[in-house]
Design a protein around this motif. Structure first.
Motif, mmCIF file in Angstrom:
data_model
loop_
_atom_site.group_PDB
_atom_site.id
_atom_site.type_symbol
_atom_site.label_atom_id
_atom_site.label_comp_id
_atom_site.label_asym_id
_atom_site.label_seq_id
_atom_site.Cartn_x
_atom_site.Cartn_y
_atom_site.Cartn_z
ATOM 1 N N LYS A 123 0.817 -1.208 0.000
ATOM 2 C CA LYS A 123 0.000 0.000 0.000
ATOM 3 C C LYS A 123 0.854 1.262 0.000
ATOM 4 C CE LYS A 123 -2.058 1.330 3.821
ATOM 5 N NZ LYS A 123 -2.967 1.413 4.965
ATOM 6 N N SER A 124 0.529 2.165 -0.923
ATOM 7 C CA SER A 124 1.081 3.517 -0.920
ATOM 8 C C SER A 124 -0.080 4.469 -0.670
ATOM 9 C CB SER A 124 1.765 3.834 -2.244
ATOM 10 O OG SER A 124 2.871 2.983 -2.430
ATOM 11 N N THR A 125 0.199 5.590 -0.019
ATOM 12 C CA THR A 125 -0.847 6.521 0.394
ATOM 13 C C THR A 125 -0.618 7.881 -0.250
ATOM 14 O OG1 THR A 125 -0.989 5.385 2.523
ATOM 15 C CG2 THR A 125 -1.975 7.573 2.394
ATOM 16 N N VAL A 126 -1.685 8.442 -0.799
ATOM 17 C CA VAL A 126 -1.646 9.790 -1.358
ATOM 18 C C VAL A 126 -2.681 10.619 -0.603
ATOM 19 C CG1 VAL A 126 -1.792 11.198 -3.440
ATOM 20 C CG2 VAL A 126 -1.189 8.772 -3.630
ATOM 21 N N ASP B 166 18.506 10.482 -0.678
ATOM 22 C CA ASP B 166 18.499 11.819 -1.276
ATOM 23 C C ASP B 166 17.147 12.508 -1.141
ATOM 24 O OD1 ASP B 166 21.148 11.539 -2.485
ATOM 25 O OD2 ASP B 166 20.193 10.196 -3.930
ATOM 26 N N ILE B 167 17.198 13.829 -1.268
ATOM 27 C CA ILE B 167 16.008 14.632 -1.537
ATOM 28 C C ILE B 167 16.237 15.222 -2.924
ATOM 29 C CG2 ILE B 167 14.628 16.638 -0.913
ATOM 30 C CD1 ILE B 167 15.512 16.201 1.996
ATOM 31 N N ILE B 168 15.361 14.850 -3.851
ATOM 32 C CA ILE B 168 15.525 15.258 -5.247
ATOM 33 C C ILE B 168 14.422 16.251 -5.594
ATOM 34 C CG2 ILE B 168 15.674 14.460 -7.641
ATOM 35 C CD1 ILE B 168 16.223 11.619 -6.408
ATOM 36 N N ASN B 169 14.813 17.440 -6.039
ATOM 37 C CA ASN B 169 13.846 18.456 -6.461
ATOM 38 C C ASN B 169 13.853 18.540 -7.976
ATOM 39 O OD1 ASN B 169 13.124 19.322 -3.786
ATOM 40 N ND2 ASN B 169 15.130 20.301 -3.682
ATOM 41 N N TRP C 126 -0.565 4.430 -13.061
ATOM 42 C CA TRP C 126 0.572 5.318 -13.320
ATOM 43 C C TRP C 126 0.350 6.679 -12.676
ATOM 44 C CZ3 TRP C 126 5.007 3.782 -15.393
ATOM 45 C CH2 TRP C 126 5.936 4.759 -15.768
ATOM 46 N N PHE C 127 1.378 7.184 -11.970
ATOM 47 C CA PHE C 127 1.368 8.524 -11.387
ATOM 48 C C PHE C 127 2.169 9.461 -12.279
ATOM 49 C CE2 PHE C 127 0.872 5.938 -7.516
ATOM 50 C CZ PHE C 127 -0.187 6.584 -6.912
ATOM 51 N N SER C 128 1.707 10.734 -12.393
ATOM 52 C CA SER C 128 2.486 11.701 -13.153
ATOM 53 C C SER C 128 2.097 13.123 -12.766
ATOM 54 C CB SER C 128 2.292 11.514 -14.662
ATOM 55 O OG SER C 128 0.953 11.790 -15.014
ATOM 56 N N THR C 129 3.031 14.023 -12.956
ATOM 57 C CA THR C 129 2.787 15.453 -12.811
ATOM 58 C C THR C 129 3.847 16.202 -13.608
ATOM 59 O OG1 THR C 129 2.422 17.287 -11.266
ATOM 60 C CG2 THR C 129 4.196 15.768 -10.719
ATOM 61 N N ASN C 130 3.525 17.447 -13.959
ATOM 62 C CA ASN C 130 4.522 18.315 -14.575
ATOM 63 C C ASN C 130 4.780 19.525 -13.681
ATOM 64 O OD1 ASN C 130 2.152 19.655 -14.946
ATOM 65 N ND2 ASN C 130 2.351 19.923 -17.151
ATOM 66 N N LYS C 131 4.302 19.456 -12.449
ATOM 67 C CA LYS C 131 4.509 20.522 -11.455
ATOM 68 C C LYS C 131 5.822 20.286 -10.707
ATOM 69 C CE LYS C 131 0.357 22.349 -11.974
ATOM 70 N NZ LYS C 131 0.074 23.682 -12.381
ATOM 71 N N ALA C 132 6.237 21.294 -9.949
ATOM 72 C CA ALA C 132 7.435 21.176 -9.106
ATOM 73 C C ALA C 132 7.222 20.075 -8.071
ATOM 74 C CB ALA C 132 7.724 22.503 -8.419
ATOM 75 N N VAL C 133 8.266 19.265 -7.852
ATOM 76 C CA VAL C 133 8.191 18.163 -6.904
ATOM 77 C C VAL C 133 9.420 18.134 -6.007
ATOM 78 C CG1 VAL C 133 6.824 16.701 -8.448
ATOM 79 C CG2 VAL C 133 9.306 16.461 -8.415
ATOM 80 N N SER C 134 9.243 17.501 -4.848
ATOM 81 C CA SER C 134 10.340 17.153 -3.958
ATOM 82 C C SER C 134 10.146 15.681 -3.615
ATOM 83 C CB SER C 134 10.309 18.017 -2.692
ATOM 84 O OG SER C 134 11.322 17.604 -1.790
ATOM 85 N N PHE C 135 11.153 14.852 -3.901
ATOM 86 C CA PHE C 135 11.043 13.409 -3.706
ATOM 87 C C PHE C 135 12.153 12.956 -2.776
ATOM 88 C CE2 PHE C 135 11.536 8.965 -5.568
ATOM 89 C CZ PHE C 135 10.394 8.471 -4.958
ATOM 90 N N THR D 58 5.160 6.188 -0.095
ATOM 91 C CA THR D 58 5.178 4.877 -0.729
ATOM 92 C C THR D 58 5.235 3.769 0.320
ATOM 93 O OG1 THR D 58 7.582 4.731 -0.908
ATOM 94 C CG2 THR D 58 6.409 5.860 -2.707
ATOM 95 N N HIS D 59 5.013 2.553 -0.137
ATOM 96 C CA HIS D 59 5.050 1.397 0.762
ATOM 97 C C HIS D 59 6.417 1.218 1.405
ATOM 98 C CE1 HIS D 59 7.268 -1.041 -2.174
ATOM 99 N NE2 HIS D 59 6.515 -0.431 -3.070
ATOM 100 N N ASP D 60 7.477 1.782 0.810
ATOM 101 C CA ASP D 60 8.817 1.681 1.386
ATOM 102 C C ASP D 60 9.309 3.031 1.922
ATOM 103 O OD1 ASP D 60 9.112 2.853 -1.068
ATOM 104 O OD2 ASP D 60 10.703 1.522 -1.769
ATOM 105 N N ASN D 61 8.362 3.895 2.299
ATOM 106 C CA ASN D 61 8.602 5.168 3.001
ATOM 107 C C ASN D 61 9.340 6.238 2.209
ATOM 108 O OD1 ASN D 61 7.221 4.502 5.400
ATOM 109 N ND2 ASN D 61 8.954 3.223 6.010
ATOM 110 N N ARG D 62 9.273 6.193 0.882
ATOM 111 C CA ARG D 62 9.728 7.339 0.095
ATOM 112 C C ARG D 62 8.586 8.337 0.073
ATOM 113 N NH1 ARG D 62 11.634 4.562 -5.279
ATOM 114 N NH2 ARG D 62 10.077 3.043 -4.638
ATOM 115 N N VAL D 63 8.902 9.636 0.005
ATOM 116 C CA VAL D 63 7.872 10.673 0.106
ATOM 117 C C VAL D 63 8.010 11.660 -1.049
ATOM 118 C CG1 VAL D 63 6.943 12.539 1.532
ATOM 119 C CG2 VAL D 63 7.815 10.469 2.625
#
Length: 165
Positions: A76-79, A136-139, A122-131, A103-108
């Motif tokens: 399970k992943s939560t949005v 790492d923290i990837i912007n 499938w998930f997608s966006t073209n907006k600014a993200v922080s992962f 995500t199910h493995d604690n990525r945010v």
């Protein structure tokens, strides 16, 4: 005097309803999406507005929404988001405002808008993200991933911060 017979049920349904107003309001929604008998997603919201009376029908979820997405291994992943729009004709969920995926493995992932294609899972966006991953923290500007997050990718990377243990 002339009479005619026709199917005017849809027109009768619209009497007294403004085209800009929802046809119904539901509280405490809990909607499950299945694929071959398996729950693939579960959407929970405090308030839903039903715009199924429109030419391109949709449901709007306001006052907070949570979407649980289950992969084929039932991980399970939560949005969570402030608002969401569900377009049944396209099986697309558009989550908006303060969107956070865990995500199910604690990525945010954090963004202002995220689309979930239920058919393609499938998930997608073209907006600014922080992962945020374990390392790492990837912007960046954009994100693509399957529902398992096995190929999650930040697009147009603008910066990477490496985390120390």
């Amino acid at each position: 005097m002339f009479f005619s017979c026709n199917d005017s049920f849809k027109q009768v349904q619209k009497i007294g309803i403004s085209e800009n107003e929802p046809i119904g309001v539901e509280f405490n929604s809990n909607i499950k999406y299945t694929d071959s008998g398996r729950v693939s997603a579960n959407l929970i919201s405090a308030k839903m507005l039903d715009y199924s009376n429109r030419d391109f029908p949709f449901y709007q979820f306001i006052d907070g929404v949570t979407l649980y997405v289950y992969d084929k291994e039932n991980k399970k992943s939560t949005v969570v988001a402030d608002n969401a729009f569900v377009y049944n004709n396209t099986d697309l969920i558009d989550m908006q405002d303060n969107v956070v995926i865990t995500t199910h493995d604690n990525r945010v992932l954090k963004t202002d808008q995220l689309f979930y294609d239920q058919r393609k899972e499938w998930f997608s966006t073209n907006k600014a993200v922080s992962f945020k991953t374990d390392q790492d923290i990837i912007n960046g500007n954009g994100f693509d991933s399957n529902s398992k997050f096995t190929n999650a990718e930040v697009l147009e990377v603008t910066g990477i911060i490496t985390l120390e243990d």
